[in-house]
Structures are given as C-alpha cells and as structure tokens.
Design a protein around this motif. Sequence first.
Motif, mmCIF file in Angstrom:
data_model
loop_
_atom_site.group_PDB
_atom_site.id
_atom_site.type_symbol
_atom_site.label_atom_id
_atom_site.label_comp_id
_atom_site.label_asym_id
_atom_site.label_seq_id
_atom_site.Cartn_x
_atom_site.Cartn_y
_atom_site.Cartn_z
ATOM 1 N N GLU A 315 -50.656 25.094 46.836
ATOM 2 C CA GLU A 315 -49.522 24.372 47.419
ATOM 3 C C GLU A 315 -49.261 23.062 46.701
ATOM 4 N N CYS A 316 -50.317 22.408 46.240
ATOM 5 C CA CYS A 316 -50.138 21.172 45.478
ATOM 6 C C CYS A 316 -49.393 21.443 44.171
ATOM 7 N N PHE A 317 -49.796 22.483 43.461
ATOM 8 C CA PHE A 317 -49.108 22.814 42.210
ATOM 9 C C PHE A 317 -47.655 23.211 42.472
ATOM 10 N N GLN A 318 -47.408 23.918 43.539
ATOM 11 C CA GLN A 318 -46.041 24.312 43.876
ATOM 12 C C GLN A 318 -45.188 23.092 44.180
ATOM 13 N N MET A 319 -45.723 22.142 44.928
ATOM 14 C CA MET A 319 -44.996 20.912 45.205
ATOM 15 C C MET A 319 -44.735 20.136 43.915
ATOM 16 N N GLU A 320 -45.746 20.058 43.056
ATOM 17 C CA GLU A 320 -45.621 19.276 41.834
ATOM 18 C C GLU A 320 -44.618 19.871 40.858
ATOM 19 N N LEU A 321 -44.486 21.186 40.829
ATOM 20 C CA LEU A 321 -43.492 21.769 39.929
ATOM 21 C C LEU A 321 -42.097 21.292 40.302
ATOM 22 N N GLY A 322 -41.779 21.270 41.584
ATOM 23 C CA GLY A 322 -40.484 20.754 42.015
ATOM 24 C C GLY A 322 -40.326 19.289 41.662
ATOM 25 N N GLN A 380 -46.873 33.125 43.079
ATOM 26 C CA GLN A 380 -48.020 34.031 42.962
ATOM 27 C C GLN A 380 -49.354 33.307 43.103
ATOM 28 N N LEU A 381 -49.369 31.982 42.931
ATOM 29 C CA LEU A 381 -50.621 31.247 43.045
ATOM 30 C C LEU A 381 -51.216 31.381 44.437
ATOM 31 N N SER A 382 -50.373 31.410 45.444
ATOM 32 C CA SER A 382 -50.846 31.488 46.829
ATOM 33 C C SER A 382 -51.553 32.807 47.117
#
Length: 384
Positions: A315-322, A380-382
């Motif tokens: 979730e951290c990586f997903q937030m950071e991509l945005g 897909q990371l999740s």
Amino acid sequence: MSSENAVVIFDELITENGFKIGHATLTKPAALNALDLSMIRLLTPQLQKWQQDPKIAMVFLDGSGERAFCAGGDIVSMYKSMQAAQSGETNSDEAEQLALQEFFTEEYQLDYLIHKLSKPILVWGNGIVMGGGLGLMSGGSHRIVTETSRIAMPEISIGLYPDVGGSYFLNAMPAGCGLFLGLTGASINANDALYSNLADYFVPHAAKATLFARLLSANWQQDLLQQTLASICDEFHSLHIGQLPQGNLHNHQEWLTNLAEQADVTTAVEYILSLSAEDNKWLNKAQSTLRAGSPITAHLVFEQLQRGKDMSLAECFQMELGMSCQCGEFGEFQEGVRALMIDKDNQPNWRYKSVEQVPQATVDSFFATLWPLGAHPLAQLSAN
C-alpha cells in the motif's frame, strides 16, 4: 554472464558444497551508480530467475567503485525527459507523464521484489546510499554498512519526497527519526543506520573479500539459507564492531521523540529550526537544508508518514506511485533538479516560500487517486 559495457554485471559463483551465489554489481561508478531504467530492467528478471533457481543459496548486491553503492535514481535523465516533453520534442505532456510513471512503476516493483525475495539477499551499502539506492538497500534481508557509508533521503532539496518505500521504512525507525531525516535530508553513517533499522551489520570495506570467501566456503543447506547467512554476517559484525563510527541519532533521541509529538508540519519545522545547533555541524547542516528545501516536500513528508503508519508495504508503494506522478506534473520536482543539478545555481524558485503558505488542497492533490478501481499499475503487489 558479465559484459564490459553492461550497466549491471551478473555472475554466479560456485560454493564449496555445490550451491551458487548470485552476484549483481551496479556498474556506473562515474555516476555513483545512479539507478536508471535500463538497470532496473536488468535487475528485476535476474532476481526473479535466481529466486526460482534451487541451486542459488543467496544473492549479493553491490556497486562498483569505492565511492557509492547507489547515489539514487538518475534524476538528470528524468529531468531531460520532462523538459523534452514540455518543449515539444516528444509528443506531449502525456508522454512525459507516461515516461515518469513507467520509471517509478518498474523501480517500485524492483524494490518490492527485493523486500519479498524468498532467497536471502545481502546488500553491501558502502559509500553513498541515497534515494533510489536506499530503495534497493532497505529491502535486503541482510544489509551491511561500512565505515564510509553515507545514507540520506535528500529529496527536500529537489522538490520530490522520500519515495522508494520511505513511507514504510521511515516509519519503522525510533520515534521522530524518520520524520527528521525526511524533513532535513540529513546524512547518517553506519552507526545511525544500525540504530534506525536501515542496516543490520557493520563490516569494514577492507573485509569484503574475506567475507565473500567465507560465503563461498559455507556449508549451505536448502532449509537453512537465511540462518547460514545471518550467522556469517554476525561473525563479521562482532569481529569489527569496535570500529563503528560515532553516530548522531541515538544521542539526540530525546528531542527526536519530542519532534514525533508535534501536531502538524508547521510546528515540526519550527521545532527543528529552534534547536540549538551550536558546535553541532550535523544539526546545523540539517537545519540549513530544511530552510532551503521545498515547503511542499515538507508537507508531503509529514503527510506520507501519517498515512503510511497503518499501511502495508504494498500500500505504501501504491500511494507513492501516485505521489511521484503528481510530483512530475506539478513542477516543483523539475525546478529542484534544475537548480541543484542542471544549472547548479542552488536558487530554486519554489512555488511557495514557506510551509505556512502551502494550501491544504495542494497537499491533498498529491494523494488523489489517479487510476480507476482495480487499474492501479501496482495493484498486483497486494496479491504477493
């Protein structure tokens, strides 16, 4: 497996009992091994291949030259790409955004792979380890620092923010340490890295060859790979711990804990700048960097750590991509790179002149959802 012209060199070394050590070396020493997309696209499939190979006992990741493991992402190349899009040399601003999204997506996928790799991975964090280099190192199962390690997340100076999982690993530090390092871009050494959970072992750089020889002679067993590597690293760490340099974070934990209790970014910045830095070059430099840094970045650091507290790594990586895609579009990032690394005038014209002037709506825009439900590039990371 190696090539003189490769930006990453791979090798497989046979251990005495028939296992193999996968060795990956970043090979752009003139650029302090700055990470670019071609390097990412070599590392990711090779790590995936080694993960599936039953004969690979472990992976050893390092950088060529004496000066750096990896000084960060190749932001000069990113800047040139963004400028080309804005000047019409590429199709559109949309092309610029897609190029940035592509880089950050693949970088974060690689970082996440390292965090989750089923094989032990030793990262040799000698010399400069900054930004994207810390993204590679932070996920290692066995992270070694040396007497020359200089670690930092200096994004406040270029209008970005501590990405590559910073929302996760800065929150894993003792109280206030992550916020302080994110807001000030302060450099830390091996002692600080061990204290702040960014490293696991200290081994002098001169002992690297001896350590590698010990790894090759180890009695590797399929069910004991992690334990075997940990035992060897512990052995070298214990032997050399007396050479560990003096750190800064532990000695200042009391005011770092107070920093963690500040209610908002404005009071946090005021608190850091109010500390007495007399005869303390490290703190004085940290304060100077904060004063000169991007006020928007200061807000992003505070907000990402607040949000990241309850998030998984994925979730951290997903937030950071945005956030990273928004940074590329907003313009603060380009201006910071221009001032620091292109024109080198060290006079960035930040959008706002103080943290007090930054509207909350502007901060919120960096955390806005950019993709339809289920269409996130890192969805897909999740599942992993």
